[in-house]
Design a protein around this motif. Structure first.
Motif, PDB file in Angstrom:
ATOM      1  N   ALA A   1       0.828  -1.200   0.000  1.00  0.00           N
ATOM      2  CA  ALA A   1       0.000   0.000   0.000  1.00  0.00           C
ATOM      3  C   ALA A   1       0.868   1.258   0.000  1.00  0.00           C
ATOM      4  CB  ALA A   1      -0.903   0.004   1.232  1.00  0.00           C
ATOM      5  N   GLY A   2       0.510   2.213  -0.819  1.00  0.00           N
ATOM      6  CA  GLY A   2       1.237   3.473  -0.877  1.00  0.00           C
ATOM      7  C   GLY A   2       2.458   3.465  -1.763  1.00  0.00           C
ATOM      8  N   SER A   3       2.699   2.378  -2.488  1.00  0.00           N
ATOM      9  CA  SER A   3       3.908   2.302  -3.317  1.00  0.00           C
ATOM     10  C   SER A   3       3.654   2.717  -4.759  1.00  0.00           C
ATOM     11  CB  SER A   3       4.478   0.886  -3.290  1.00  0.00           C
ATOM     12  OG  SER A   3       3.582  -0.009  -3.931  1.00  0.00           O
ATOM     13  N   GLY A   4       2.465   3.198  -5.064  1.00  0.00           N
ATOM     14  CA  GLY A   4       2.116   3.580  -6.430  1.00  0.00           C
ATOM     15  C   GLY A   4       3.075   4.576  -7.064  1.00  0.00           C
ATOM     16  N   PRO A   5       3.407   5.691  -6.404  1.00  0.00           N
ATOM     17  CA  PRO A   5       4.338   6.648  -7.012  1.00  0.00           C
ATOM     18  C   PRO A   5       5.745   6.065  -7.211  1.00  0.00           C
ATOM     19  CG  PRO A   5       3.115   7.697  -5.246  1.00  0.00           C
ATOM     20  CD  PRO A   5       2.792   6.237  -5.195  1.00  0.00           C
ATOM     21  N   ILE A   6       6.168   5.244  -6.267  1.00  0.00           N
ATOM     22  CA  ILE A   6       7.505   4.642  -6.385  1.00  0.00           C
ATOM     23  C   ILE A   6       7.536   3.666  -7.548  1.00  0.00           C
ATOM     24  CG2 ILE A   6       9.213   3.189  -5.225  1.00  0.00           C
ATOM     25  CD1 ILE A   6       8.197   4.418  -2.574  1.00  0.00           C
ATOM     26  N   VAL A   7       6.518   2.825  -7.649  1.00  0.00           N
ATOM     27  CA  VAL A   7       6.442   1.864  -8.753  1.00  0.00           C
ATOM     28  C   VAL A   7       6.373   2.600 -10.085  1.00  0.00           C
ATOM     29  CG1 VAL A   7       5.011   0.071  -9.798  1.00  0.00           C
ATOM     30  CG2 VAL A   7       5.430   0.042  -7.345  1.00  0.00           C
ATOM     31  N   GLY A   8       5.597   3.678 -10.130  1.00  0.00           N
ATOM     32  CA  GLY A   8       5.518   4.471 -11.355  1.00  0.00           C
ATOM     33  C   GLY A   8       6.857   5.077 -11.741  1.00  0.00           C
ATOM     34  N   ALA A   9       7.587   5.570 -10.753  1.00  0.00           N
ATOM     35  CA  ALA A   9       8.905   6.160 -11.029  1.00  0.00           C
ATOM     36  C   ALA A   9       9.892   5.114 -11.507  1.00  0.00           C
ATOM     37  CB  ALA A   9       9.434   6.857  -9.771  1.00  0.00           C
ATOM     38  N   VAL A  10       9.868   3.951 -10.895  1.00  0.00           N
ATOM     39  CA  VAL A  10      10.794   2.885 -11.301  1.00  0.00           C
ATOM     40  C   VAL A  10      10.460   2.392 -12.705  1.00  0.00           C
ATOM     41  CG1 VAL A  10      11.535   0.533 -10.782  1.00  0.00           C
ATOM     42  CG2 VAL A  10      11.354   2.197  -8.947  1.00  0.00           C
ATOM     43  N   ARG A  11       9.168   2.283 -13.008  1.00  0.00           N
ATOM     44  CA  ARG A  11       8.783   1.871 -14.369  1.00  0.00           C
ATOM     45  C   ARG A  11       9.179   2.927 -15.394  1.00  0.00           C
ATOM     46  NH1 ARG A  11       3.073  -0.974 -12.938  1.00  0.00           N
ATOM     47  NH2 ARG A  11       3.996  -2.870 -12.099  1.00  0.00           N
ATOM     48  N   TRP A  12       9.066   4.210 -15.037  1.00  0.00           N
ATOM     49  CA  TRP A  12       9.507   5.271 -15.944  1.00  0.00           C
ATOM     50  C   TRP A  12      11.015   5.160 -16.182  1.00  0.00           C
ATOM     51  CZ3 TRP A  12      13.116   9.104 -15.024  1.00  0.00           C
ATOM     52  CH2 TRP A  12      13.254  10.040 -16.038  1.00  0.00           C
ATOM     53  N   LEU A  13      11.765   4.937 -15.102  1.00  0.00           N
ATOM     54  CA  LEU A  13      13.215   4.799 -15.227  1.00  0.00           C
ATOM     55  C   LEU A  13      13.578   3.593 -16.079  1.00  0.00           C
ATOM     56  CD1 LEU A  13      15.936   5.970 -14.319  1.00  0.00           C
ATOM     57  CD2 LEU A  13      15.810   4.474 -12.334  1.00  0.00           C
ATOM     58  N   GLN A  14      12.879   2.487 -15.879  1.00  0.00           N
ATOM     59  CA  GLN A  14      13.132   1.294 -16.679  1.00  0.00           C
ATOM     60  C   GLN A  14      12.830   1.565 -18.148  1.00  0.00           C
ATOM     61  OE1 GLN A  14      10.643  -2.029 -15.722  1.00  0.00           O
ATOM     62  NE2 GLN A  14      11.835  -3.452 -16.957  1.00  0.00           N
ATOM     63  N   GLY A  15      11.715   2.225 -18.423  1.00  0.00           N
ATOM     64  CA  GLY A  15      11.380   2.554 -19.801  1.00  0.00           C
ATOM     65  C   GLY A  15      12.396   3.483 -20.442  1.00  0.00           C
ATOM     66  N   THR A  16      12.924   4.405 -19.653  1.00  0.00           N
ATOM     67  CA  THR A  16      13.935   5.319 -20.171  1.00  0.00           C
ATOM     68  C   THR A  16      15.235   4.593 -20.466  1.00  0.00           C
ATOM     69  OG1 THR A  16      12.963   7.144 -18.932  1.00  0.00           O
ATOM     70  CG2 THR A  16      15.228   7.425 -19.685  1.00  0.00           C
ATOM     71  N   LEU A  17      15.651   3.727 -19.545  1.00  0.00           N
ATOM     72  CA  LEU A  17      16.929   3.035 -19.719  1.00  0.00           C
ATOM     73  C   LEU A  17      16.869   1.931 -20.762  1.00  0.00           C
ATOM     74  CD1 LEU A  17      18.217   2.819 -16.057  1.00  0.00           C
ATOM     75  CD2 LEU A  17      19.093   4.232 -17.905  1.00  0.00           C
ATOM     76  N   LEU A  18      15.693   1.422 -21.057  1.00  0.00           N
ATOM     77  CA  LEU A  18      15.584   0.357 -22.048  1.00  0.00           C
ATOM     78  C   LEU A  18      14.884   0.805 -23.313  1.00  0.00           C
ATOM     79  CD1 LEU A  18      14.649  -2.620 -19.703  1.00  0.00           C
ATOM     80  CD2 LEU A  18      16.884  -2.029 -20.643  1.00  0.00           C
ATOM     81  N   GLY A  19      14.547   2.075 -23.416  1.00  0.00           N
ATOM     82  CA  GLY A  19      13.798   2.584 -24.560  1.00  0.00           C
ATOM     83  C   GLY A  19      14.696   3.156 -25.648  1.00  0.00           C
ATOM     84  N   THR A  20      14.141   4.099 -26.359  1.00  0.00           N
ATOM     85  CA  THR A  20      14.810   4.690 -27.515  1.00  0.00           C
ATOM     86  C   THR A  20      16.092   5.412 -27.125  1.00  0.00           C
ATOM     87  OG1 THR A  20      12.645   4.987 -28.512  1.00  0.00           O
ATOM     88  CG2 THR A  20      14.459   6.203 -29.492  1.00  0.00           C
ATOM     89  N   ILE A  21      16.069   6.120 -26.012  1.00  0.00           N
ATOM     90  CA  ILE A  21      17.257   6.857 -25.579  1.00  0.00           C
ATOM     91  C   ILE A  21      18.419   5.895 -25.344  1.00  0.00           C
ATOM     92  CG2 ILE A  21      18.227   8.288 -23.736  1.00  0.00           C
ATOM     93  CD1 ILE A  21      15.414   9.462 -23.381  1.00  0.00           C
ATOM     94  N   ALA A  22      18.154   4.814 -24.643  1.00  0.00           N
ATOM     95  CA  ALA A  22      19.218   3.850 -24.361  1.00  0.00           C
ATOM     96  C   ALA A  22      19.721   3.192 -25.631  1.00  0.00           C
ATOM     97  CB  ALA A  22      18.722   2.790 -23.387  1.00  0.00           C
ATOM     98  N   THR A  23      18.826   2.916 -26.552  1.00  0.00           N
ATOM     99  CA  THR A  23      19.243   2.288 -27.805  1.00  0.00           C
ATOM    100  C   THR A  23      20.162   3.210 -28.595  1.00  0.00           C
ATOM    101  OG1 THR A  23      17.149   1.094 -27.867  1.00  0.00           O
ATOM    102  CG2 THR A  23      18.390   1.221 -29.912  1.00  0.00           C
ATOM    103  N   VAL A  24      19.803   4.467 -28.676  1.00  0.00           N
ATOM    104  CA  VAL A  24      20.632   5.423 -29.417  1.00  0.00           C
ATOM    105  C   VAL A  24      21.991   5.586 -28.746  1.00  0.00           C
ATOM    106  CG1 VAL A  24      20.819   7.846 -30.092  1.00  0.00           C
ATOM    107  CG2 VAL A  24      18.676   6.624 -30.419  1.00  0.00           C
ATOM    108  N   VAL A  25      22.002   5.720 -27.426  1.00  0.00           N
ATOM    109  CA  VAL A  25      23.266   5.871 -26.700  1.00  0.00           C
ATOM    110  C   VAL A  25      24.131   4.624 -26.856  1.00  0.00           C
ATOM    111  CG1 VAL A  25      24.268   6.116 -24.393  1.00  0.00           C
ATOM    112  CG2 VAL A  25      22.369   7.559 -25.081  1.00  0.00           C
ATOM    113  N   ALA A  26      23.519   3.444 -26.812  1.00  0.00           N
ATOM    114  CA  ALA A  26      24.283   2.204 -26.962  1.00  0.00           C
ATOM    115  C   ALA A  26      24.880   2.081 -28.359  1.00  0.00           C
ATOM    116  CB  ALA A  26      23.399   0.999 -26.659  1.00  0.00           C
TER     117      ALA A  26
END
Length: 105
Positions: free
Chosen positions: A31-56
């Motif tokens: 309970a109450g972990s919604g913002p944290i889970v959302g932030a971690v999922r955003w970070l995961q999407g950023t690190l594994l998304g288009t930005i990470a692919t271009v940087v790699a």
């Protein structure tokens, strides 16, 4: 430069691997972990998304060129390449570890 990027990607993969493994132990999010889970999922999407692919792609191209011209040690170049494999393969690595743990336990 190459060694730093390899360590960064390996550390990021370790963070996501431990987060995903820990999240599987619970039947649901606490309970109450919604913002944290959302932030971690955003970070995961950023690190594994288009930005990470271009940087790699840029990192591997630069390191490959430096390896071919003799400006960087082959060991450091291989570290960057392996780090990219670990970063983008983190989900598969965690799934393999989880299936192995489920078989053993």
């Amino acid at each position: 430069m190459g060694n730093w990027l390899g360590r960064l990607s390996a550390n990021a993969a370790g963070v996501f691997a431990s987060t995903a493994a820990a999240a599987q132990d619970f039947s649901g999010d606490p309970a109450g972990s919604g913002p944290i889970v959302g932030a971690v999922r955003w970070l995961q999407g950023t690190l594994l998304g288009t930005i990470a692919t271009v940087v790699a792609v840029i990192a591997i191209a630069v390191v490959g060129f430096m390896m071919l011209t003799g400006r960087i040690n082959w060991r450091y170049g291989a570290t960057v390449i392996v780090g990219c494999f670990i970063l983008f393969g983190a989900a598969s690595i965690v799934a393999g570890i989880q299936s192995t743990a489920a078989l053993g336990g």
